[in-house]
Design an enzyme around this catalytic site. Structure first.
Site, PDB file in Angstrom:
ATOM      1  N   CYS A 234      -2.151   2.871   3.249  1.00 50.17           N
ATOM      2  CA  CYS A 234      -2.903   1.832   3.956  1.00 50.17           C
ATOM      3  C   CYS A 234      -3.985   2.455   4.844  1.00 50.17           C
ATOM      4  CB  CYS A 234      -1.948   0.967   4.773  1.00 50.17           C
ATOM      5  SG  CYS A 234      -2.660  -0.628   5.266  1.00 50.17           S
ATOM      6  N   ASP A 235      -4.891   1.623   5.309  1.00 47.38           N
ATOM      7  CA  ASP A 235      -6.148   2.048   5.935  1.00 47.38           C
ATOM      8  C   ASP A 235      -6.038   3.171   6.964  1.00 47.38           C
ATOM      9  OD1 ASP A 235      -6.855  -0.167   4.508  1.00 47.38           O
ATOM     10  OD2 ASP A 235      -7.916  -1.166   6.130  1.00 47.38           O
ATOM     11  N   LYS A 236      -5.192   2.993   7.972  1.00 43.74           N
ATOM     12  CA  LYS A 236      -5.174   3.932   9.098  1.00 43.74           C
ATOM     13  C   LYS A 236      -4.402   5.200   8.773  1.00 43.74           C
ATOM     14  CE  LYS A 236      -7.292   0.588  10.795  1.00 43.74           C
ATOM     15  NZ  LYS A 236      -7.046  -0.289   9.641  1.00 43.74           N
TER      16      LYS A 236
ATOM     17  N   SER B 296     -12.641  -5.487   8.896  1.00 40.19           N
ATOM     18  CA  SER B 296     -11.965  -4.978   7.715  1.00 40.19           C
ATOM     19  C   SER B 296     -13.023  -4.526   6.723  1.00 40.19           C
ATOM     20  CB  SER B 296     -11.112  -6.080   7.091  1.00 40.19           C
ATOM     21  OG  SER B 296     -10.777  -5.767   5.757  1.00 40.19           O
TER      22      SER B 296
ATOM     23  N   CYS C 239       0.822  -1.217   0.000  1.00 35.74           N
ATOM     24  CA  CYS C 239       0.000   0.000   0.000  1.00 35.74           C
ATOM     25  C   CYS C 239       0.853   1.262   0.000  1.00 35.74           C
ATOM     26  CB  CYS C 239      -0.900   0.030   1.234  1.00 35.74           C
ATOM     27  SG  CYS C 239      -1.906  -1.441   1.480  1.00 35.74           S
TER      28      CYS C 239
ATOM     29  N   GLU D  35      -9.484  -6.073  13.657  1.00 36.14           N
ATOM     30  CA  GLU D  35     -10.435  -6.364  12.591  1.00 36.14           C
ATOM     31  C   GLU D  35     -10.617  -7.869  12.476  1.00 36.14           C
ATOM     32  OE1 GLU D  35      -9.400  -2.570   9.699  1.00 36.14           O
ATOM     33  OE2 GLU D  35      -8.868  -4.587   9.056  1.00 36.14           O
TER      34      GLU D  35
ATOM     35  N   ASP E 203      -2.186  -3.951   7.831  1.00 37.03           N
ATOM     36  CA  ASP E 203      -3.311  -4.754   8.297  1.00 37.03           C
ATOM     37  C   ASP E 203      -3.291  -6.142   7.654  1.00 37.03           C
ATOM     38  OD1 ASP E 203      -4.096  -2.517   9.632  1.00 37.03           O
ATOM     39  OD2 ASP E 203      -5.860  -2.107   8.419  1.00 37.03           O
TER      40      ASP E 203
END
Length: 571
Positions: free
Chosen positions: A135-137, A484, A62, A458, A94
């Site tokens: 990435c997500d966070k 997730s 990512c 998650e 993640d």
């Protein structure tokens, strides 16, 4: 004449409100000496300094390309009269840590990213900031930091990954997680699993479906904090490189105009973000992250706002995990701009909200393209995937302060079953893969909340295993953890109060009847009140899992999920 010079000086000071304190005057000679060593020239000390927060790292695909995107942002700043200064913050993966103890650091990383951006920019005296996340966070972490600083700022999304190809079909990371369940069910063998895992992730970029990364990128663009279509570009593309250079130019305009995040991140802007997330069928994590971002921006947002907006906004996008397509396919037909134009014309967006272009959302969308005829990725309003929102906030005795379900419509609207209880994700996953979970079960995974985990992991491994085992329509799952963006099925997360804080989920026993009703928006433990009272009287809070270090500090400061799991709540 004196008055005119004074006006020029005040405007210049506004553009260098922070850097001037660091580098102007003979007493700041030592500061300038340090900056000469990192490439400053004498003229640079009179320019606005823009911090460029890169979340680059080789720990995940990512973010593996973001160092190069930072170079392009820096070029955009420097060629438009500013002085860019690139610095790094962290990222975690993640996808790699999922299902392990390491995943407890995932949500924590959001706070670390926010804290580090605030720390560096505050310490170094940057006049503006451009943050780049993958990435997500990264994304909510960056926005929380930018909101706290409240200096002219822009967020740049690192971009989506291209899909892998296995046996002629598009695949991604969720395909691999679900294949683990198929493997446990002996539907695929070791060789097939190995072939899939080797080709599912073909290069740089964030996970390809409408999972949390693409959800939050789209939300931030709708919020007005990214340039138009920044959320819908491939990670490695001319469009993304151009997006970075334009962001460098745009932040200089924000400095000139004195536009700050507080001018952009308003209540109406957050409503726009929720609207776009709903239309796209986005991740449940959007609830948690948008609440946290709003808190940082001093905007009053609650989980009930998602219910209010969801009643009038349909799901239009046929995107994974519940749908058929990946983000790269949406990019090909025009990205998010045509969707936002549709929503604006339908009266579902606030067009008067200011954005980082210096223009309103409506002005940005004036020349937005239409989707090509014949495409079926984004539906029309008369043929939606779901006529109302998929992010369903539930209450009831199991969730007195709320829980969040992702109801696409394919799971049904009600599930009643017998509880099968596990005090950790690992125990639940082992039970699912070994065949202990049966049709009609409601899997309860507890002590995974913000404080109890700590870190609110998650549950992608258990939900994917359920799908892989072919139980997606036959079992439900509730947890005080989260999901997730790749999770789907009849699942309810963010149950609060969490088990560690004495929420009712802590006293559920195997065999207890549980009802999840998306129509009534309730999740309930169906046992007598007298039995609940007896069990609660016997319950004792377990000892913390961590007593020192990052996770211990997090557990002591983090708020409940229904408040966004923030770590700087005043009371």
């Amino acid at each position: 004449m004196a008055k005119k010079n004074s006006s020029k000086k005040s405007k210049r000071s506004a553009k260098r409100a922070y850097s001037s304190v660091m580098v102007d005057g003979p007493e700041r000679a030592a500061s300038r000496a340090m900056l000469y060593a990192v490439g400053f020239k004498k003229p640079d000390f009179k320019k606005s300094q823009v911090g460029i927060a890169s979340t680059w790292g080789m720990v995940t695909p990512c973010n593996m390309h973001i160092d190069q995107l930072a170079v392009h942002v820096n070029q955009g700043v420097n060629t438009n009269g500013g002085k860019g200064v690139v610095f790094n913050t962290i990222t975690i993966s993640d996808g790699i840590s999922m299902g392990t103890e390491g995943m407890k650091y995932s949500l924590v990383s959001r706070e670390v990213i926010a804290d580090s951006i605030e720390t560096v920019a505050g310490c170094e005296g940057f006049d503006g900031v451009v943050a780049i996340g993958g990435c997500d966070k990264n994304m909510p972490g960056c926005l929380i930091g930018l909101a706290r600083l409240n200096r002219p700022s822009i967020f740049v999304y690192g971009g989506t990954i291209l899909p892998g190809n296995y046996q002629g079909k598009d695949v991604d990371i969720v395909s691999v997680f679900e294949a683990v369940g198929q493997h446990a069910n002996q539907n695929i063998n070791d060789r097939q699993l190995g072939e899939l895992e080797a080709c599912a992730i073909p290069g740089p970029g964030s996970c390809g479906g409408m999972y949390t990364a693409n959800t939050m990128a789209s939300a931030i663009e709708a919020l007005g904090m990214s340039l138009p279509n920044s959320s819908a570009q491939a990670a490695v593309s001319d469009e993304k490189r151009n997006d970075c250079e334009r962001a460098g130019k745009a932040v200089m305009n924000l400095l000139k105009e004195g536009i700050r995040p507080s001018d952009i991140m308003t209540k109406k802007a957050f409503e726009n973000a929720i609207t776009v997330v709903t239309a796209l069928g986005g991740s449940t994590n959007a609830v948690l992250h948008l609440l946290a971002m709003a808190h940082a921006a001093n905007v009053k947002l609650s989980i009930d706002d998602f219910t209010r907006i969801g009643k009038r906004v349909p799901v239009l996008a046929d995107l994974k995990p519940s749908g058929r397509y990946v983000m790269a396919e949406l990019v090909k037909i025009g990205g998010t701009l045509p969707l936002m134009r549709m929503l604006l014309e339908e009266g579902l967006l606030h067009g008067d909200c200011l954005t980082v272009t210096g223009k309103t959302l409506a002005q940005n969308l004036t020349k937005a393209p239409r989707y090509p005829k014949g495409q079926d990725i984004i539906r029309d309003f008369d043929n939606p995937i779901k006529k109302d929102g998929h992010l369903v906030v539930l209450y009831g005795n199991l969730a007195k302060t709320g829980a969040v379900a992702k109801i696409s419509g394919k799971e049904g609207l009600k599930f009643t079953g017998k509880a099968r209880v596990y005090d950790s994700e690992e125990r639940a996953l082992k039970a699912i893969l070994s065949g202990q979970v049966k049709k009609g079960d409601v899997i309860v995974i507890r002590y995974e909340g913000p404080k109890g985990g700590p870190g609110m992991r998650e549950m992608l491994s258990p939900t994917s295993a359920i799908m892989g085992k072919g139980l997606g329509k036959d079992v439900a799952l509730i947890t005080d953890g989260r999901f997730s963006g790749g999770s789907h099925g009849f699942v309810v997360g963010h149950v609060s109060p969490e088990a560690f804080e004495g929420g009712l989920i802590a006293i559920v026993k195997n065999g207890d009847p549980i009802t999840i009703d998306a129509k009534k928006r309730e999740v309930s433990l169906d046992i007598p009140a007298s039995e609940i009272k007896t069990r609660m009287a016997k319950w004792k809070q377990p000892k913390p899992s961590y007593r020192r270090g990052t996770l211990a500090k997090y557990a002591k400061t983090v708020s409940s999920a229904h408040l966004g799991a923030v770590t700087d709540l005043l009371d």
